[in-house]
Enzyme design. Structure first.
Site, PDB file in Angstrom:
ATOM      1  N   HIS A   1       0.827  -1.209   0.000  1.00 47.60           N
ATOM      2  CA  HIS A   1       0.000   0.000   0.000  1.00 47.60           C
ATOM      3  C   HIS A   1       0.863   1.262   0.000  1.00 47.60           C
ATOM      4  O   HIS A   1       0.620   2.202  -0.769  1.00 47.60           O
ATOM      5  CB  HIS A   1      -0.930  -0.002   1.227  1.00 47.60           C
ATOM      6  CG  HIS A   1      -1.737   1.246   1.351  1.00 47.60           C
ATOM      7  ND1 HIS A   1      -1.325   2.325   2.106  1.00 47.60           N
ATOM      8  CD2 HIS A   1      -2.899   1.613   0.771  1.00 47.60           C
ATOM      9  CE1 HIS A   1      -2.223   3.293   1.996  1.00 47.60           C
ATOM     10  NE2 HIS A   1      -3.189   2.885   1.199  1.00 47.60           N
TER      11      HIS A   1
ATOM     12  N   ARG B   1      30.267  -6.389 -21.083  1.00 47.55           N
ATOM     13  CA  ARG B   1      31.683  -6.742 -20.906  1.00 47.55           C
ATOM     14  C   ARG B   1      31.812  -7.856 -19.867  1.00 47.55           C
ATOM     15  O   ARG B   1      31.235  -7.774 -18.779  1.00 47.55           O
ATOM     16  CB  ARG B   1      32.460  -5.507 -20.442  1.00 47.55           C
ATOM     17  CG  ARG B   1      33.974  -5.694 -20.430  1.00 47.55           C
ATOM     18  CD  ARG B   1      34.676  -4.411 -20.048  1.00 47.55           C
ATOM     19  NE  ARG B   1      34.486  -4.090 -18.635  1.00 47.55           N
ATOM     20  CZ  ARG B   1      34.863  -2.938 -18.072  1.00 47.55           C
ATOM     21  NH1 ARG B   1      35.430  -2.000 -18.811  1.00 47.55           N
ATOM     22  NH2 ARG B   1      34.670  -2.722 -16.802  1.00 47.55           N
TER      23      ARG B   1
ATOM     24  N   GLU C   1      42.065  -1.005 -25.599  1.00 42.52           N
ATOM     25  CA  GLU C   1      42.487  -0.194 -24.447  1.00 42.52           C
ATOM     26  C   GLU C   1      43.967  -0.389 -24.129  1.00 42.52           C
ATOM     27  O   GLU C   1      44.460   0.101 -23.118  1.00 42.52           O
ATOM     28  CB  GLU C   1      41.627  -0.547 -23.223  1.00 42.52           C
ATOM     29  CG  GLU C   1      41.608  -2.023 -22.878  1.00 42.52           C
ATOM     30  CD  GLU C   1      40.570  -2.379 -21.817  1.00 42.52           C
ATOM     31  OE1 GLU C   1      40.038  -1.468 -21.165  1.00 42.52           O
ATOM     32  OE2 GLU C   1      40.298  -3.575 -21.646  1.00 42.52           O
TER      33      GLU C   1
ATOM     34  N   GLY D   1      38.322   1.903 -24.850  1.00 41.96           N
ATOM     35  CA  GLY D   1      38.265   2.329 -23.458  1.00 41.96           C
ATOM     36  C   GLY D   1      39.379   3.318 -23.196  1.00 41.96           C
ATOM     37  O   GLY D   1      40.563   2.941 -23.125  1.00 41.96           O
ATOM     38  N   SER D   2      39.030   4.582 -23.079  1.00 40.83           N
ATOM     39  CA  SER D   2      40.064   5.625 -23.051  1.00 40.83           C
ATOM     40  C   SER D   2      40.836   5.670 -21.745  1.00 40.83           C
ATOM     41  O   SER D   2      41.995   6.106 -21.718  1.00 40.83           O
ATOM     42  CB  SER D   2      39.429   6.993 -23.324  1.00 40.83           C
ATOM     43  OG  SER D   2      38.423   7.275 -22.364  1.00 40.83           O
ATOM     44  N   ASN D   3      40.231   5.229 -20.622  1.00 41.45           N
ATOM     45  CA  ASN D   3      40.944   5.306 -19.340  1.00 41.45           C
ATOM     46  C   ASN D   3      42.195   4.440 -19.358  1.00 41.45           C
ATOM     47  O   ASN D   3      43.301   4.882 -19.029  1.00 41.45           O
ATOM     48  CB  ASN D   3      40.023   4.863 -18.188  1.00 41.45           C
ATOM     49  CG  ASN D   3      38.886   5.846 -17.961  1.00 41.45           C
ATOM     50  OD1 ASN D   3      38.991   7.007 -18.322  1.00 41.45           O
ATOM     51  ND2 ASN D   3      37.809   5.376 -17.366  1.00 41.45           N
ATOM     52  N   ASP D   4      42.022   3.172 -19.743  1.00 40.10           N
ATOM     53  CA  ASP D   4      43.187   2.277 -19.779  1.00 40.10           C
ATOM     54  C   ASP D   4      44.124   2.624 -20.930  1.00 40.10           C
ATOM     55  O   ASP D   4      45.347   2.494 -20.805  1.00 40.10           O
ATOM     56  CB  ASP D   4      42.736   0.817 -19.895  1.00 40.10           C
ATOM     57  CG  ASP D   4      42.502   0.187 -18.535  1.00 40.10           C
ATOM     58  OD1 ASP D   4      43.239   0.522 -17.595  1.00 40.10           O
ATOM     59  OD2 ASP D   4      41.576  -0.627 -18.392  1.00 40.10           O
TER      60      ASP D   4
ATOM     61  N   CYS E   1      33.646   3.864 -25.372  1.00 39.70           N
ATOM     62  CA  CYS E   1      32.865   3.767 -24.128  1.00 39.70           C
ATOM     63  C   CYS E   1      33.590   4.366 -22.935  1.00 39.70           C
ATOM     64  O   CYS E   1      33.285   4.057 -21.796  1.00 39.70           O
ATOM     65  CB  CYS E   1      32.500   2.310 -23.846  1.00 39.70           C
ATOM     66  SG  CYS E   1      33.926   1.219 -23.615  1.00 39.70           S
TER      67      CYS E   1
END
Length: 803
Positions: free
Chosen positions: A428, A585, A687, A708-711, A758
């Site tokens: 409810h 992934r 990456e 994957g730009s970070n790695d 990504c």
């Protein structure tokens, strides 16, 4: 007046959805199903309606109208004490009045006929109120009036009928009619007398053909608990919850995309007591820890739900999501639908704008539970545990209680948020909070011990299915996005999705699918156990076993738990964005992250630099992890073959060499998820500089790249992105990084392979977005909060380029 309009009694097979003015919404709907859907195999218990004409006849013969009018004169429904007093006086007057003899006689004869039809001397019945303004678009009177269960014998049926009629004047019903602009005397009350399903010995619950939280229309949502259904409706238990994906169920897949076990501590059963025909008892621990419904029962109910939705949609001439109650007879093991009505909260929302709420705090929540709504609110706590103290509640306070029922609605509508100890998504408190548009945290289990009247708190239901309660008045941000005027872009704009619980909500943001869904979120939040600990469960010490048992309730087979929960998480995201591609992934936990899972320390080595160590593809073929990776493959197989979600695309992370890639693909093929099988696509993360420098070799074996730009920045610039000392050097805008990205895009375009991005860079650096568009990337995948501004930026850049 037509012949039908003059009748005191109409059987279910004599009425349909067009007869709301005669028998109310609930009975009209039961009649509609009984007459048209029972022949198709949907079970609905038989019964009859004491008509709205009978109610008016009773009120007129008992000369009650002047009394009611007098009591309602100058009533302020905002004055809770006055409302309670007036409602009680009117109800008592109605219950004390005598039903006319001719009406009593007809109800008695109908009850005898119903009993005979079921081969019983005196049938057990449910006596349900059914208001003539019930279940109209924008006004759900559900729960406003009373239901009486296990009513046996003519005398008791007559008494319950009168009490149901009196419930038209419940405090909350009076207040609700005023709020919705209904004239009190334009609404009448019919009473349904329906054969009970022996769910006291079985189970029961509610079912929707729409996600009640987000309004996502492609799922059937089922709640289930032991015993009579009032416990679920009233929010007195936390039920099991099941989700079924409608589009693939429709084409023959057993698409149960989520199963969650509820605590189900109590149930309602028949009582032999003269004081009450039902009672609440504790559920034995054995039954708390197992699922109420088996998979075939879940699918049967879901198929019925779709048929009911189709029928009502055809009748209404527009899409009509449904709200139903079901019951399972514990003696015959048969399932029944006992109520159906159009859903009136989420189905009315248009989703023309999206308001995004965000809060920034490092504080841990003091209480958490099921999130209802997607808002944030602050206010002072008001703890109320007794309906007699409702008058103490002040506008803008946050209501904290065990459970709510319709008597609480006059104060719920002036609350800034609601927190309950018990209940589930369809209790409810949850239903009313959605209708009122206020945030609620349901089923916390500890709110009454943690929160005190006068405490200043902030309630956050903005992110996924977990609602959080923080100490103090915190600051938050709100952004409103108009999604009706967004331009189309040639570059596909996709989303990065972490939590499956937020996927349905985010699906309303304009998108072309999911460019990155991370398994780690599912493993960390829904599984919480290292896969090797589950694979070797029998060899673990008893202390760890006990911890894992608590996490894996409902599963004797611990390996099945891992596969099922991973598949369910992937499936929810796949369903939310179906039929667009959803790129998932495989797990990319580092050793230090895997070690934090239950049992993880026994299976993970200590590494000086986990960021550059045993992660991604290198784990999957390693004998120490290979069996665990196979479980991930089985989850993918289940999502595609059992759920029917063929839009799922696999993504291999941190694959250092093509040789590694081949080993991984071989294992996948052995597990029944081979690249190319039934259109199954497999991408690899781009990456590592080796992915670019050996691009042709990688693209020989994979269907495309996801950058994957970070790695890539970390490994191009030679730094550890976990190190705060050199963090300032990391920059995806660095020319070396951008050169590698441009090379990867060019190579994929030459080979006719997919190329997506990504990473975080487009969200952080507008120039980077322009760079990707200029290089003709296929797709850019962004965090949900960046999608709308990035669509505008991409459209502008494409316009400059003449795309």
């Amino acid at each position: 007046m037509e012949e039908k309009d003059k009748k005191f009694i109409l059987w279910f097979d004599q009425v349909g959805i067009q007869d709301v003015t005669l028998v109310g919404g609930k009975n009209a709907s039961l009649g509609e199903m009984y007459a048209t859907l029972v022949p198709n195999g949907i079970r609905v218990p038989n019964g009859f309606a004491v008509t709205a004409h009978a109610y008016k006849y009773f009120i007129e013969k008992a000369e009650l109208t002047p009394f009611i009018e007098e009591k309602l004169k100058n009533l302020d429904t905002g004055d809770v004490k006055s409302l309670q007093k007036v409602g009680k006086l009117i109800r008592e007057k109605i219950v004390k009045a005598e039903l006319p003899d001719d009406l009593k006689k007809e109800i008695g004869e109908a009850y005898k006929n119903l009993s005979m039809a079921y081969g019983m001397e005196e049938a057990d019945t449910a006596v349900r109120s059914s208001a003539t303004a019930e279940d109209l678009p924008g006004a759900s009177f559900a729960g406003e009036h009373e239901t009486y269960l296990n009513v046996v014998g003519e005398k008791n049926v007559l008494q319950a009928t009168k009490e149901a009629m009196a419930s038209l004047w419940n405090d909350r019903a009076i207040s609700y009619r005023v709020d919705k602009g209904f004239n009190h005397f334009d609404v009448a009350l019919s009473v349904g007398v329906q054969k009970m399903v022996r769910s006291d010995k079985g189970s029961s619950g509610v079912m929707f053909t729409i996600d009640t939280e987000s309004g996502f229309k492609d799922v059937v949502e089922i709640d289930a608990s032991w015993g009579l259904g009032e416990m679920v409706v009233q929010g007195k238990v936390t039920p099991d919850a099941y989700l079924v994906f409608k589009p693939t169920l429709n084409i023959g897949f057993p698409a149960i995309i989520k199963k969650t076990i509820g605590s189900k501590e109590n149930k309602m059963i028949y009582s032999a007591s003269k004081e009450s025909p039902v009672k609440e008892v504790e559920v034995a621990e054995k039954y708390r820890n197992i699922f109420v419904l088996n998979e075939e029962e879940i699918l049967t109910l879901s198929r019925w739900a779709l048929e009911i939705e189709r029928h009502y949609t055809e009748k209404a001439g527009k899409e009509t999501p449904m709200d139903m109650e079901w019951a399972k007879d514990g003696i015959t093991n048969e399932l029944f639908i006992v109520q159906a009505r159009p859903e009136t909260v989420q189905s009315e929302k248009k989703h023309l704008t999206i308001t995004e709420y965000s809060i920034s705090t490092k504080n841990d929540p003091i209480v958490d539970g099921i999130a209802v709504g997607t808002k944030i609110a602050s206010g002072k706590v008001r703890v109320i545990t007794d309906v007699k103290k409702l008058n103490e509640f002040e506008k803008g306070e946050i209501l904290v209680t065990e459970i709510t029922d319709p008597d609480w609605e006059p104060i719920m509508k002036i609350a800034s948020a609601i927190i309950t100890e018990k209940g589930g998504r369809t209790s409810h408190a949850a239903i009313v909070s959605r209708e009122l548009g206020i945030p609620a945290v349901i089923g916390t289990g500890n709110a009454l011990s943690k929160l005190k009247t006068g405490d200043m708190i902030t309630v956050d239901t903005s992110s996924g299915t977990t609602g959080k309660v923080f100490e103090g008045k915190l600051e938050w941000q709100e952004k409103v996005h108009d999604i009706t005027t967004l331009p189309e872009t040639k570059t596909k704009v996709c989303m990065n999705i972490g939590s499956p619980e937020s996927a349905f909500m985010y699906s309303f943001i304009p998108n072309k699918g999911v460019g990155l869904a991370r398994e780690e979120f599912i493993i960390a939040s829904s599984i919480r156990v290292h896969p090797n600990a589950l694979l070797n469960f029998d060899k673990l010490d008893s202390k760890l076993k006990n911890k894992i048992e608590k996490v894996t309730l409902g599963y004797e087979d611990k390996v099945a738990f891992y596969v099922d929960k991973l598949a369910e998480g992937i499936g929810q995201i796949g369903a939310a964005f179906w039929p667009n591609d959803v790129v998932v992934r495989f797990s990319d936990f580092k050793t230090n992250e895997y070690a934090t899972l239950l049992g993880g320390e026994d299976y993970e080595p200590k590494e000086e630099n986990p960021m550059l160590g045993w992660r991604g593809a290198s784990r999957y073929y390693d004998p120490k992890f290979k069996e665990a990776f196979k479980l991930e493959c089985r989850a993918f197989k289940k999502v595609r073959e059992q759920f029917g979600l063929k839009n799922i695309v696999a993504l291999i992370p941190f694959c250092r060499t093509p040789e590694e890639g081949k080993k991984v693909l071989d294992i996948m093929k052995e597990e029944g998820v081979g690249k190319g099988d039934d259109g199954f696509k497999v991408y690899v993360m781009c990456e590592i500089p080796s992915n670019v420098l050996r691009a042709d070799e990688f693209l020989d074996i994979f269907d495309g790249f996801s950058i994957g730009s970070n790695d890539l920045a970390q490994l191009t610039l030679g730094l550890d992105r976990d190190s705060g000392i050199v963090a300032s050097i990391s920059n995806e805008n660095d020319p070396a990084v951008k050169n590698l990205v441009a090379m990867a895009i060019q190579k994929c375009r030459e080979r006719g392979k997919y190329i997506g991005f990504c990473g975080q860079a487009p969200s952080d650096y507008p120039d980077f977005t322009r760079f990707l568009v200029q290089n003709k990337i296929d797709a850019i995948s962004l965090n949900p909060d960046s999608v709308i501004p990035m669509i505008l930026a991409i459209a502008e850049e494409e316009g400059k380029l003449g795309n």
